[in-house]
Design an enzyme around this catalytic site. Structure first.
Site, PDB file in Angstrom:
ATOM      1  N   LYS A 190      -3.352   8.643   2.438  1.00 17.34           N
ATOM      2  CA  LYS A 190      -4.622   8.462   3.170  1.00 17.34           C
ATOM      3  C   LYS A 190      -4.529   9.064   4.577  1.00 17.34           C
ATOM      4  O   LYS A 190      -5.532   9.587   5.090  1.00 17.34           O
ATOM      5  CB  LYS A 190      -5.016   6.980   3.236  1.00 17.34           C
ATOM      6  CG  LYS A 190      -5.443   6.371   1.907  1.00 17.34           C
ATOM      7  CD  LYS A 190      -6.643   7.063   1.276  1.00 17.34           C
ATOM      8  CE  LYS A 190      -7.272   6.212   0.170  1.00 17.34           C
ATOM      9  NZ  LYS A 190      -8.301   6.962  -0.588  1.00 17.34           N
ATOM     10  N   ALA A 206      -9.431  -0.057  -8.994  1.00 25.56           N
ATOM     11  CA  ALA A 206      -8.265   0.419  -8.238  1.00 25.56           C
ATOM     12  C   ALA A 206      -7.561  -0.716  -7.504  1.00 25.56           C
ATOM     13  O   ALA A 206      -6.401  -0.585  -7.132  1.00 25.56           O
ATOM     14  CB  ALA A 206      -8.671   1.503  -7.250  1.00 25.56           C
ATOM     15  N   TYR A 226       0.844  -1.207   0.000  1.00 25.92           N
ATOM     16  CA  TYR A 226       0.000   0.000   0.000  1.00 25.92           C
ATOM     17  C   TYR A 226       0.880   1.259   0.000  1.00 25.92           C
ATOM     18  O   TYR A 226       0.536   2.288  -0.580  1.00 25.92           O
ATOM     19  CB  TYR A 226      -1.011  -0.011   1.154  1.00 25.92           C
ATOM     20  CG  TYR A 226      -2.184   0.907   0.905  1.00 25.92           C
ATOM     21  CD1 TYR A 226      -3.036   0.697  -0.182  1.00 25.92           C
ATOM     22  CD2 TYR A 226      -2.434   1.991   1.734  1.00 25.92           C
ATOM     23  CE1 TYR A 226      -4.101   1.550  -0.429  1.00 25.92           C
ATOM     24  CE2 TYR A 226      -3.502   2.842   1.497  1.00 25.92           C
ATOM     25  CZ  TYR A 226      -4.332   2.614   0.405  1.00 25.92           C
ATOM     26  OH  TYR A 226      -5.383   3.476   0.162  1.00 25.92           O
TER      27      TYR A 226
HETATM   28  P1  NAD Z   1     -12.223   2.865  -8.649  1.00 30.03           P
HETATM   29  O1  NAD Z   1     -11.036   2.573  -9.495  1.00 30.03           O
HETATM   30  O2  NAD Z   1     -13.528   2.401  -9.109  1.00 30.03           O
HETATM   31  O3  NAD Z   1     -12.293   4.431  -8.327  1.00 30.03           O
HETATM   32  C1  NAD Z   1     -11.174   5.282  -8.302  1.00 30.03           C
HETATM   33  C2  NAD Z   1     -11.599   6.524  -9.046  1.00 30.03           C
HETATM   34  O4  NAD Z   1     -10.610   7.557  -9.021  1.00 30.03           O
HETATM   35  C3  NAD Z   1     -11.892   6.243 -10.533  1.00 30.03           C
HETATM   36  O5  NAD Z   1     -13.236   6.537 -10.806  1.00 30.03           O
HETATM   37  C4  NAD Z   1     -10.966   7.197 -11.263  1.00 30.03           C
HETATM   38  O6  NAD Z   1     -11.530   7.710 -12.460  1.00 30.03           O
HETATM   39  C5  NAD Z   1     -10.805   8.283 -10.208  1.00 30.03           C
HETATM   40  N1  NAD Z   1      -9.690   9.181 -10.496  1.00 30.03           N
HETATM   41  C6  NAD Z   1      -8.361   8.883 -10.591  1.00 30.03           C
HETATM   42  N2  NAD Z   1      -7.665   9.975 -10.930  1.00 30.03           N
HETATM   43  C7  NAD Z   1      -8.559  10.999 -11.038  1.00 30.03           C
HETATM   44  C8  NAD Z   1      -8.453  12.383 -11.367  1.00 30.03           C
HETATM   45  N3  NAD Z   1      -7.266  12.957 -11.653  1.00 30.03           N
HETATM   46  N4  NAD Z   1      -9.592  13.136 -11.377  1.00 30.03           N
HETATM   47  C9  NAD Z   1     -10.785  12.594 -11.099  1.00 30.03           C
HETATM   48  N5  NAD Z   1     -10.955  11.274 -10.777  1.00 30.03           N
HETATM   49  C10 NAD Z   1      -9.851  10.504 -10.759  1.00 30.03           C
HETATM   50  O7  NAD Z   1     -11.867   2.234  -7.213  1.00 30.03           O
HETATM   51  P2  NAD Z   1     -12.597   2.327  -5.785  1.00 30.03           P
HETATM   52  O8  NAD Z   1     -12.036   1.203  -5.015  1.00 30.03           O
HETATM   53  O9  NAD Z   1     -14.055   2.463  -5.943  1.00 30.03           O
HETATM   54  O10 NAD Z   1     -11.956   3.665  -5.178  1.00 30.03           O
HETATM   55  C11 NAD Z   1     -12.720   4.753  -4.685  1.00 30.03           C
HETATM   56  C12 NAD Z   1     -12.118   5.276  -3.378  1.00 30.03           C
HETATM   57  O11 NAD Z   1     -12.299   4.277  -2.375  1.00 30.03           O
HETATM   58  C13 NAD Z   1     -10.627   5.571  -3.454  1.00 30.03           C
HETATM   59  O12 NAD Z   1     -10.352   6.750  -2.702  1.00 30.03           O
HETATM   60  C14 NAD Z   1     -10.024   4.381  -2.740  1.00 30.03           C
HETATM   61  O13 NAD Z   1      -8.786   4.699  -2.165  1.00 30.03           O
HETATM   62  C15 NAD Z   1     -11.082   4.130  -1.695  1.00 30.03           C
HETATM   63  N6  NAD Z   1     -11.031   2.822  -1.046  1.00 30.03           N
HETATM   64  C16 NAD Z   1     -11.046   1.681  -1.812  1.00 30.03           C
HETATM   65  C17 NAD Z   1     -10.991   0.432  -1.182  1.00 30.03           C
HETATM   66  C18 NAD Z   1     -10.939  -0.849  -1.985  1.00 30.03           C
HETATM   67  O14 NAD Z   1     -10.476  -1.867  -1.473  1.00 30.03           O
HETATM   68  N7  NAD Z   1     -11.422  -0.865  -3.209  1.00 30.03           N
HETATM   69  C19 NAD Z   1     -10.943   0.357   0.215  1.00 30.03           C
HETATM   70  C20 NAD Z   1     -10.953   1.539   0.957  1.00 30.03           C
HETATM   71  C21 NAD Z   1     -10.994   2.772   0.308  1.00 30.03           C
HETATM   72  O1  0WE Z   2      -6.833   2.972  -2.155  1.00 28.20           O
HETATM   73  C1  0WE Z   2      -6.887   1.914  -2.747  1.00 28.20           C
HETATM   74  C2  0WE Z   2      -6.437   1.824  -4.190  1.00 28.20           C
HETATM   75  C3  0WE Z   2      -5.277   2.723  -4.423  1.00 28.20           C
HETATM   76  C4  0WE Z   2      -4.673   2.740  -5.799  1.00 28.20           C
HETATM   77  C5  0WE Z   2      -4.661   1.649  -6.661  1.00 28.20           C
HETATM   78  C6  0WE Z   2      -4.026   1.762  -7.890  1.00 28.20           C
HETATM   79  C7  0WE Z   2      -3.912   0.615  -8.857  1.00 28.20           C
HETATM   80  C8  0WE Z   2      -3.657   1.067 -10.288  1.00 28.20           C
HETATM   81  C9  0WE Z   2      -4.053   3.894  -6.172  1.00 28.20           C
HETATM   82  N1  0WE Z   2      -3.415   4.023  -7.346  1.00 28.20           N
HETATM   83  C10 0WE Z   2      -3.389   2.985  -8.209  1.00 28.20           C
HETATM   84  N2  0WE Z   2      -2.710   3.157  -9.377  1.00 28.20           N
HETATM   85  C11 0WE Z   2      -2.735   2.252 -10.388  1.00 28.20           C
HETATM   86  O2  0WE Z   2      -2.055   2.421 -11.405  1.00 28.20           O
HETATM   87  N3  0WE Z   2      -7.342   0.799  -2.093  1.00 28.20           N
HETATM   88  C12 0WE Z   2      -7.709   0.928  -0.695  1.00 28.20           C
HETATM   89  C13 0WE Z   2      -7.408  -0.536  -2.706  1.00 28.20           C
HETATM   90  C14 0WE Z   2      -6.136  -1.234  -2.345  1.00 28.20           C
HETATM   91  O3  0WE Z   2      -4.992  -0.963  -3.002  1.00 28.20           O
HETATM   92  C15 0WE Z   2      -3.992  -1.714  -2.395  1.00 28.20           C
HETATM   93  C16 0WE Z   2      -4.531  -2.458  -1.338  1.00 28.20           C
HETATM   94  C17 0WE Z   2      -5.906  -2.141  -1.297  1.00 28.20           C
HETATM   95  C18 0WE Z   2      -6.899  -2.653  -0.312  1.00 28.20           C
HETATM   96  C19 0WE Z   2      -2.636  -1.777  -2.698  1.00 28.20           C
HETATM   97  C20 0WE Z   2      -1.812  -2.612  -1.928  1.00 28.20           C
HETATM   98  C21 0WE Z   2      -2.340  -3.343  -0.877  1.00 28.20           C
HETATM   99  C22 0WE Z   2      -3.711  -3.276  -0.573  1.00 28.20           C
END
Ligand code: NAD
Ligand code: 0WE
Length: 268
Positions: free
Chosen positions: A163, A196, A156
């Site tokens: 974060k 993501a 991460y």
């Molecule tokens: P996702 O990939 O569906 O969403 C990430 C979004 O960020 C995408 O819609 C992308 O278009 C947008 N983005 C990236 N660069 C951008 C920019 N310059 N301008 C505008 N938008 C931009 O993935 P997700 O998991 O739904 O992520 C949403 C949020 O939830 C993130 O902040 C992520 O860190 C957080 N989150 C995700 C998880 C997980 O496990 N998936 C857990 C906890 C928190």
């Molecule tokens: O916040 C996130 C996703 C963050 C993320 C993921 C990517 C993948 C593709 C940010 N930037 C990028 N850039 C890319 O090019 N999460 C909470 C989901 C997530 O990401 C991890 C996790 C978890 C959970 C990465 C490592 C370990 C656990």
């Protein structure tokens, strides 16, 4: 119809798996009106699909890496609506090489700058641009964060720093915007398979381990995050601001679970 007639701007939809998709679905289910945003033309068609599904009022470009893009977006929102009840920030990004391997080796000055700009500062930027519209309706801001801000998980890396910064911004924004009647909160979600997450090596194993630690014995779904978001964005949360609410099946409360104990048990 908990939110009938209320108006929300939702960022961060990139696919049907996006947490933002589920938040928009929950808001729509409760009668809210939506404006959805997209960062670039590649993502626009996915957001158009969501707009059709949830009967959105408009689909606007908003690249949070650009102040001009953010300001143009909220200028358009202001032409359509005289106030906004909530803005959802569901955006996180670091260059892929930052999220692979040893933290000290992987993290670079540029990677760190991008991660903090797009994943943390952008929330403050959205708050600035939407402040007057939110004040007009005593609205609220909501962002998404992850446990990696507090404790260490493999890969991460710099996103954990970003974060932690994002969570601090929730508290400073809550303090700053409280005088305008605007609330600011975050949901710390458990790991969920989204776009993501799909680029992350060993994400499957992360999901397997986290369900063995979490008190509920499972991971959470996008809709469970959506329903918690609905609460924080609603008048039912009128006394809640500066809060980081966990929606993680209880994972963050446990250091060592019975299941992990039995996995290393030589008597078993
Ligand atoms: P996702 O990939 O569906 O969403 C990430 C979004 O960020 C995408 O819609 C992308 O278009 C947008 N983005 C990236 N660069 C951008 C920019 N310059 N301008 C505008 N938008 C931009 O993935 P997700 O998991 O739904 O992520 C949403 C949020 O939830 C993130 O902040 C992520 O860190 C957080 N989150 C995700 C998880 C997980 O496990 N998936 C857990 C906890 C928190
Ligand atoms: O916040 C996130 C996703 C963050 C993320 C993921 C990517 C993948 C593709 C940010 N930037 C990028 N850039 C890319 O090019 N999460 C909470 C989901 C997530 O990401 C991890 C996790 C978890 C959970 C990465 C490592 C370990 C656990």
């Amino acid at each position: 119809m908990l939110l009938k007639g209320q108006r929300f701007v939702v960022t961060g939809i990139a696919s049907k798996l996006s947490i933002a998709w589920a938040i928009a679905e929950c808001l729509h289910r409760e009668g809210a009106e939506l404006i959805l945003t997209y960062p670039n033309d590649k993502i626009k068609k996915r957001v158009d699909m969501a707009a059709e599904a949830f009967n959105a009022v408009a689909v606007l470009e908003c690249d949070v890496g650009s102040d001009d893009s953010i300001n143009d977006c909220f200028k358009e929102v202001g032409k359509l609506w005289d106030g906004v009840d909530g803005v959802v920030h569901a955006i996180g990004f670091a260059p892929a090489d930052q999220l692979d391997g040893d933290f000290t080796n992987a993290t670079t000055r540029e990677g760190s700058a991008i991660a903090h700009d797009i994943s943390s500062y952008s929330f403050v930027a959205l708050a600035k641009a939407s402040r007057s519209l939110l004040a007009a309706r005593q609205g609220s801001l909501l962002t998404l964060t992850y446990e990696g801000s507090i404790s260490v998980l493999p890969n991460y890396n710099v996103m954990g720093m970003a974060k932690a910064s994002l969570e601090a911004s929730v508290r400073y924004l809550a303090s700053s915007l409280g005088k305008d009647g605007i609330r600011v909160n975050a949901i710390s979600a458990g790991p969920i398979r989204t776009l993501a997450a799909s680029g992350i090596k060993s994400f499957r194993r992360m999901l397997d381990v986290s369900e063995k630690i979490a008190p509920l014995g499972r991971n959470v779904s996008q809709m469970e995050v959506g329903n918690a978001a609905l609460f924080l964005l609603s008048p039912w949360a009128s006394g809640v601001t500066g809060e980081i609410m966990f929606v993680d099946a209880g994972f963050n409360t446990v250091a060592i679970s019975e299941q992990i104990m039995s996995m290393v048990d030589d008597e078993a």
